[in-house]
Scaffold this motif. Structure first.
Motif, PDB file in Angstrom:
ATOM      1  N   LEU A 198       0.809  -1.209   0.000  1.00 52.56           N
ATOM      2  CA  LEU A 198       0.000   0.000   0.000  1.00 52.56           C
ATOM      3  C   LEU A 198       0.846   1.265   0.000  1.00 52.56           C
ATOM      4  O   LEU A 198       0.506   2.237  -0.642  1.00 52.56           O
ATOM      5  N   GLY A 199       1.908   1.286   0.764  1.00 58.20           N
ATOM      6  CA  GLY A 199       2.721   2.493   0.857  1.00 58.20           C
ATOM      7  C   GLY A 199       4.193   2.202   0.670  1.00 58.20           C
ATOM      8  O   GLY A 199       4.673   1.097   0.923  1.00 58.20           O
ATOM      9  N   VAL A 200       4.921   3.217   0.227  1.00 57.49           N
ATOM     10  CA  VAL A 200       6.358   3.093   0.040  1.00 57.49           C
ATOM     11  C   VAL A 200       7.030   2.913   1.400  1.00 57.49           C
ATOM     12  O   VAL A 200       6.643   3.533   2.391  1.00 57.49           O
ATOM     13  N   GLN A 201       8.038   2.078   1.457  1.00 58.18           N
ATOM     14  CA  GLN A 201       8.769   1.856   2.692  1.00 58.18           C
ATOM     15  C   GLN A 201       9.746   3.001   2.941  1.00 58.18           C
ATOM     16  O   GLN A 201      10.311   3.576   2.015  1.00 58.18           O
ATOM     17  N   TYR A 202       9.935   3.328   4.223  1.00 50.44           N
ATOM     18  CA  TYR A 202      10.801   4.443   4.595  1.00 50.44           C
ATOM     19  C   TYR A 202      11.538   4.083   5.879  1.00 50.44           C
ATOM     20  O   TYR A 202      10.930   3.647   6.861  1.00 50.44           O
ATOM     21  N   ASP A 203      12.858   4.262   5.867  1.00 48.81           N
ATOM     22  CA  ASP A 203      13.689   3.937   7.019  1.00 48.81           C
ATOM     23  C   ASP A 203      14.235   5.223   7.634  1.00 48.81           C
ATOM     24  O   ASP A 203      15.142   5.849   7.080  1.00 48.81           O
ATOM     25  N   PRO A 204      13.706   5.652   8.788  1.00 48.36           N
ATOM     26  CA  PRO A 204      14.191   6.907   9.382  1.00 48.36           C
ATOM     27  C   PRO A 204      15.592   6.809   9.963  1.00 48.36           C
ATOM     28  O   PRO A 204      16.249   7.835  10.157  1.00 48.36           O
ATOM     29  N   THR A 205      16.058   5.596  10.229  1.00 48.23           N
ATOM     30  CA  THR A 205      17.353   5.432  10.914  1.00 48.23           C
ATOM     31  C   THR A 205      18.540   5.762  10.026  1.00 48.23           C
ATOM     32  O   THR A 205      19.654   5.939  10.533  1.00 48.23           O
ATOM     33  N   PRO A 215      15.554  12.485   1.290  1.00 48.09           N
ATOM     34  CA  PRO A 215      15.692  11.155   1.900  1.00 48.09           C
ATOM     35  C   PRO A 215      16.511  10.228   1.019  1.00 48.09           C
ATOM     36  O   PRO A 215      16.516  10.355  -0.209  1.00 48.09           O
ATOM     37  N   LYS A 216      17.202   9.317   1.646  1.00 44.18           N
ATOM     38  CA  LYS A 216      18.070   8.399   0.913  1.00 44.18           C
ATOM     39  C   LYS A 216      17.228   7.437   0.076  1.00 44.18           C
ATOM     40  O   LYS A 216      16.113   7.078   0.431  1.00 44.18           O
ATOM     41  N   GLY A 217      17.812   7.013  -1.034  1.00 42.13           N
ATOM     42  CA  GLY A 217      17.116   6.125  -1.946  1.00 42.13           C
ATOM     43  C   GLY A 217      16.342   6.909  -2.986  1.00 42.13           C
ATOM     44  O   GLY A 217      16.505   8.127  -3.138  1.00 42.13           O
ATOM     45  N   ASP A 218      15.470   6.227  -3.703  1.00 43.06           N
ATOM     46  CA  ASP A 218      14.660   6.850  -4.750  1.00 43.06           C
ATOM     47  C   ASP A 218      13.426   7.483  -4.120  1.00 43.06           C
ATOM     48  O   ASP A 218      12.288   7.193  -4.483  1.00 43.06           O
ATOM     49  N   LYS A 266      15.632  14.965  14.776  1.00 44.12           N
ATOM     50  CA  LYS A 266      15.226  13.586  14.998  1.00 44.12           C
ATOM     51  C   LYS A 266      14.328  13.158  13.842  1.00 44.12           C
ATOM     52  O   LYS A 266      13.475  13.924  13.395  1.00 44.12           O
ATOM     53  N   GLN A 267      14.547  11.954  13.371  1.00 41.66           N
ATOM     54  CA  GLN A 267      13.763  11.409  12.264  1.00 41.66           C
ATOM     55  C   GLN A 267      12.838  10.301  12.789  1.00 41.66           C
ATOM     56  O   GLN A 267      13.250   9.479  13.607  1.00 41.66           O
ATOM     57  N   TYR A 268      11.609  10.288  12.290  1.00 42.35           N
ATOM     58  CA  TYR A 268      10.603   9.350  12.772  1.00 42.35           C
ATOM     59  C   TYR A 268      10.056   8.513  11.613  1.00 42.35           C
ATOM     60  O   TYR A 268      10.129   8.919  10.448  1.00 42.35           O
ATOM     61  N   PRO A 269       9.480   7.358  11.936  1.00 47.33           N
ATOM     62  CA  PRO A 269       8.804   6.572  10.895  1.00 47.33           C
ATOM     63  C   PRO A 269       7.592   7.327  10.341  1.00 47.33           C
ATOM     64  O   PRO A 269       7.229   8.405  10.841  1.00 47.33           O
TER      65      PRO A 269
END
Length: 493
Positions: free
Chosen positions: A21-28, A40-43, A92-95
């Motif tokens: 359903l949604g694009v994955q995102y890694d805040p770490t 954000p890193k990646g595409d 700070k980065q969050y999910p």
């Protein structure tokens, strides 16, 4: 948020498995030191921004974009992500805080946040395809105890359309609460039907409710726009009310001493930079206001191609003049960290003479005078003062140029036209260009960002030219360039 649609989207989409359903995102793995020019890193890319503040914390909500609005058959597939700071330096980065949880949710669109009676309320539009296969935008909201973990409220969407307004164009709710009455107010981007002038139906619908269930439709707070006024912002600052909105992602504002107008057009639009899209603001410590926007990408990564959705974040500090007019500058805390100033040599080329190790005098009444500086880093900060000594046709710099000045990007100042140009974009009604100005230039890979006298800014994305020479020039006049400093940027993320 601007519409970015692809052919064929008006078909009923098949069900999608929950995991898709949604694009994955890694805040770490994301940057935490400075979010000026952040991607954000990646595409993945930054889309519309929703800044908010409370108790000294700046909440930077932003739309997570994948594939430049092409996700979910061109409906966006956007979700809300959060970054926070208390000093504009450390973040700070969050999910994902508001994600796509149901197959019918094709995008969690732009909105706004308010805190009322110990609860954070996030209002937003959900883009969906109705039973007739048509795209609609409807209003939803979620609540949170901490501004991080949100729970969508039922019914979802809670408001589908207002009588007399477009169902397709009904998005970007700006929320505020009347503390005296407990009434919620929404300004919603839409198109007014059956207007006297059919090409001037763009408006902001005004909805109110005390229970978030029954909503009253008041007179629109803004009308007569040639397109839908998107992503509105609204705030009271030192006795002035401001209504901010975007057309084709370019941001304007009006001001008033009264909550809902009559609105006054300012003498110039300091928030309107063509390559700083959809500017919205939030208060910060010590009475400051910090604006957030995004620098769009260019199609096929070519200088003269149009913008496409999603890019890098960009921030401005907003300031207020006594008459309520707004100006902008770089937030001091968000200027990239630099190494000590590097040594350089100014080479006077034509109708120019050196005036010290960090200055040059150009005298060119009959044409152009110029000087150059070589070996400029791809990522650096350039600061200088420029003093026109009488009338000039124009003066400025060529950035990312070469030994012959046959490539590069012109940063041009025209006092006669009260205009500053940077490559293929410009800002207008820039006063004071016939006097000494201080110029601050950030070269950050393909982003070039400029601040003039700590009161007007202009940014552009220009990926093709990569020369290492800066040219200083003046045409039909005498100009001195002085106090030149060049500081390489240190990547501290």
């Amino acid at each position: 948020m601007k519409k970015f649609l692809l052919p064929g989207i008006l078909c009923v989409l098949s069900a999608i498995a929950y995991g898709q359903l949604g694009v994955q995102y890694d805040p770490t793995i994301q940057a935490t030191k400075n979010l000026q020019y952040f991607k954000p890193k990646g595409d993945l890319f930054v889309g519309d921004c929703i800044p908010f503040s409370k108790d000294g914390t700046y909440y930077y909500y932003w739309l997570l974009d994948s594939a430049h609005h092409k996700s979910l058959n061109g409906l966006g597939g956007h979700q809300w992500v959060l970054s926070t700071t208390r000093d504009l330096k450390n973040w700070k980065q969050y999910p994902i805080v508001l994600g796509i949880d149901e197959p019918w949710e094709k995008s969690i669109c732009t909105g706004s946040v308010v805190f009322y009676k110990n609860t954070y309320y996030a209002f937003y539009a959900t883009r969906l395809i109705n039973s007739e296969g048509k795209v609609n935008e409807q209003l939803s909201y979620a609540t949170s105890a901490d501004g991080i973990h949100f729970q969508k409220q039922q019914p979802n969407p809670f408001y589908t359309s207002a009588p007399g307004y477009s169902k397709r164009e009904f998005r970007d709710p700006k929320v505020f609460v009347d503390e005296k009455t407990g009434e919620f107010h929404l300004f919603v981007s839409s198109w007014q039907q059956n207007t006297v002038m059919q090409n001037a139906g763009g408006c902001l619908v005004h909805l109110t409710s005390k229970d978030l269930k029954t909503w009253n439709v008041l007179q629109p707070v803004l009308t007569g726009q040639s397109s839908v006024p998107e992503c509105p912002d609204y705030f009271l600052w030192n006795g002035w009310y401001y209504l901010v909105y975007s057309h084709d992602s370019n941001t304007d504002y009006v001001k008033s001493r009264s909550p809902y107008g009559p609105w006054i057009e300012p003498p110039y639009q300091a928030l309107n930079e063509s390559w700083a899209n959809v500017v919205k603001t939030a208060s910060f410590k010590s009475g400051r206001r910090i604006a957030a926007a995004w620098v769009p990408s260019r199609k096929d990564n070519l200088d003269d191609n149009d913008e496409i959705f999603g890019g890098n974040s960009i921030f401005r500090e907003v300031m207020q003049l006594p008459d309520g007019t707004l100006t902008t500058r770089f937030p001091a805390e968000m200027i990239p960290v630099t190494a000590p100033a590097m040594p350089f040599k100014i080479e006077a080329a034509l109708n120019a003479t050196n005036a010290g190790k960090d200055a040059v005098q150009v005298n060119a009444p009959n044409g152009v005078g110029s000087a150059s500086i070589k070996d400029i880093p791809a990522k650096c900060r350039i600061t200088l003062e420029i003093t026109p000594q009488g009338p000039t046709e124009e003066y400025g710099l060529y950035l990312r140029s070469d030994d012959k000045a046959d490539i590069g990007y012109r940063l041009n100042f025209s006092a006669n036209n009260a205009m500053v140009e940077l490559g293929n974009t410009n800002i207008k009604a820039v006063s004071g260009l016939s006097k000494t100005i201080k110029v601050d230039i950030i070269l950050n890979d393909d982003i070039i960002d400029v601040c003039i006298d700590n009161r007007r800014c202009i940014v552009n994305r220009m990926p093709e030219q990569k020369g290492s020479v800066v040219w200083l020039y003046a045409k039909h006049g005498a100009v001195q360039f002085k106090s030149i400093k060049i500081n390489p940027i240190v990547d501290n993320n």
